[in-house]
Design an enzyme around this catalytic site. Sequence first.
Site, PDB file in Angstrom:
ATOM      1  CG  ASP A 122     -31.292  86.771  37.588  1.00  0.00           C
ATOM      2  OD1 ASP A 122     -31.297  87.294  36.336  1.00  0.00           O
ATOM      3  OD2 ASP A 122     -31.230  87.266  39.083  1.00  0.00           O
ATOM      4  CG  ASP A 164     -26.534  88.689  43.782  1.00  0.00           C
ATOM      5  OD1 ASP A 164     -27.907  89.297  43.610  1.00  0.00           O
ATOM      6  OD2 ASP A 164     -26.767  87.603  44.600  1.00  0.00           O
ATOM      7  CB  CYS A 218     -17.004 107.078  52.155  1.00  0.00           C
ATOM      8  SG  CYS A 218     -16.810 106.874  51.096  1.00  0.00           S
ATOM      9  CB  CYS A 248     -17.825 107.200  47.347  1.00  0.00           C
ATOM     10  SG  CYS A 248     -18.716 108.075  48.048  1.00  0.00           S
ATOM     11  CB  CYS A 251     -17.430 110.896  50.979  1.00  0.00           C
ATOM     12  SG  CYS A 251     -18.961 109.519  51.818  1.00  0.00           S
ATOM     13  CG  HIS A 261     -22.224 106.481  50.520  1.00  0.00           C
ATOM     14  ND1 HIS A 261     -20.631 106.627  50.707  1.00  0.00           N
ATOM     15  CD2 HIS A 261     -22.560 105.768  51.631  1.00  0.00           C
ATOM     16  CE1 HIS A 261     -20.738 106.061  51.984  1.00  0.00           C
ATOM     17  NE2 HIS A 261     -21.654 106.093  52.423  1.00  0.00           N
TER      18      HIS A 261
END
Length: 376
Positions: A89, A271, A309, A311, A314, A340
């Site tokens: 940015d 974002d 999930c 991930c 998890c 997560h």
Amino acid sequence: MYKLIKNEGTARRGEFKTVHGTVQTPAFMNVATCGAIKGAVSAYDLKDLKCQVQLCNTYHLHLRPTDKVVKELGGIHSFTGWNGPILTDSGGFQVFSLAKLRNIKEEGVTFASHIDGHRIFMGPEESMQIQSNLGSTIAMAFDECVENPAEYDYAKKSCERTYRWLIRCQNEMKRLNSLPDTINKNQLLFGINQGCTYEDLRIEHMKQIAELDLDGYAIGGLAVGEPKKDMYRIISAVEPYMPKTKIRYLMGVGTPGNIIEGVRRGVDLFDCVMPTRNGRHGHLFTDNGIININNAKYEKDLSPIDETCSCPVCQKHSRAYIRHLFKASEMLGMRLAVMHNLYFYNTLMERIRASLDEGTFEDFYNKYVDRLDTRI
């Protein structure tokens, strides 16, 4: 560059080719402000969390370690270890949000560093030079971020100044990309639409910047405290005037529900610090809504954060263990929670893309737009 694959209503499914790789859109960009995700998550972790784009902060990296040091060390990709697309940015938002003392003139902004108070000047040329030194994939134009609500006349003058600054950014980037020692000679430039919550200012500004044929277009100055309905109203008002063949970015947004609403209104990129910031406080996103892992009911709960999930967190850890880490003030608790949440966001975007591919996005919208923002 951006390729529109298909529409479902105003929602868009596409892909965005860059010198650092192709991004499947809609996509969420993971915010690594100082070159790392807050919560002890590295660029190498992001690869396991389905991240496509890393976002770094021009203002913060300019102050430390300085953009010149990053350039000397090979640029932001080499410095952080992330080899995919990186968006930086412009520093404009931080100048207007962090600097207590600032003086805005046509040339740019003089402000005090939030670290030690020393005076800094940044204008369009300086912002482009810093981002060129970092060598990011995408550079954002330097704009003036105006508080909401703002007086109409000030907002109008600010839009006009932001447009003049954008032309200076465009000219400076062309110059920088032609230099022999520039790290990324294919750096892209996104312009930013401003105009507070005034539809006529937003539309006029969008028409103006669309004529400059930039690499992408962002909607800025939203999600800064205005009601959600105003944010959605402005996106819907601006969308018809955004070039169909260019990628679109809604800056600083937001909750899962905000993102689903944004996709429905034709946005490609998002974002937000929400998944990381909320994660560090134990607020975790799941397919059924948001849980607070600090709650006593999770003390002996051996189930994962989210049963659906896949991930790394998890698959290996229980709610009881993660709650214990938070209660014991162990940094690992924050790290696992942030990992997560980022995986959840990146997987959410996968599911949105799949629904667009299958022509079922409207069903997905109806099922999840409110559900994912609900606190359990």
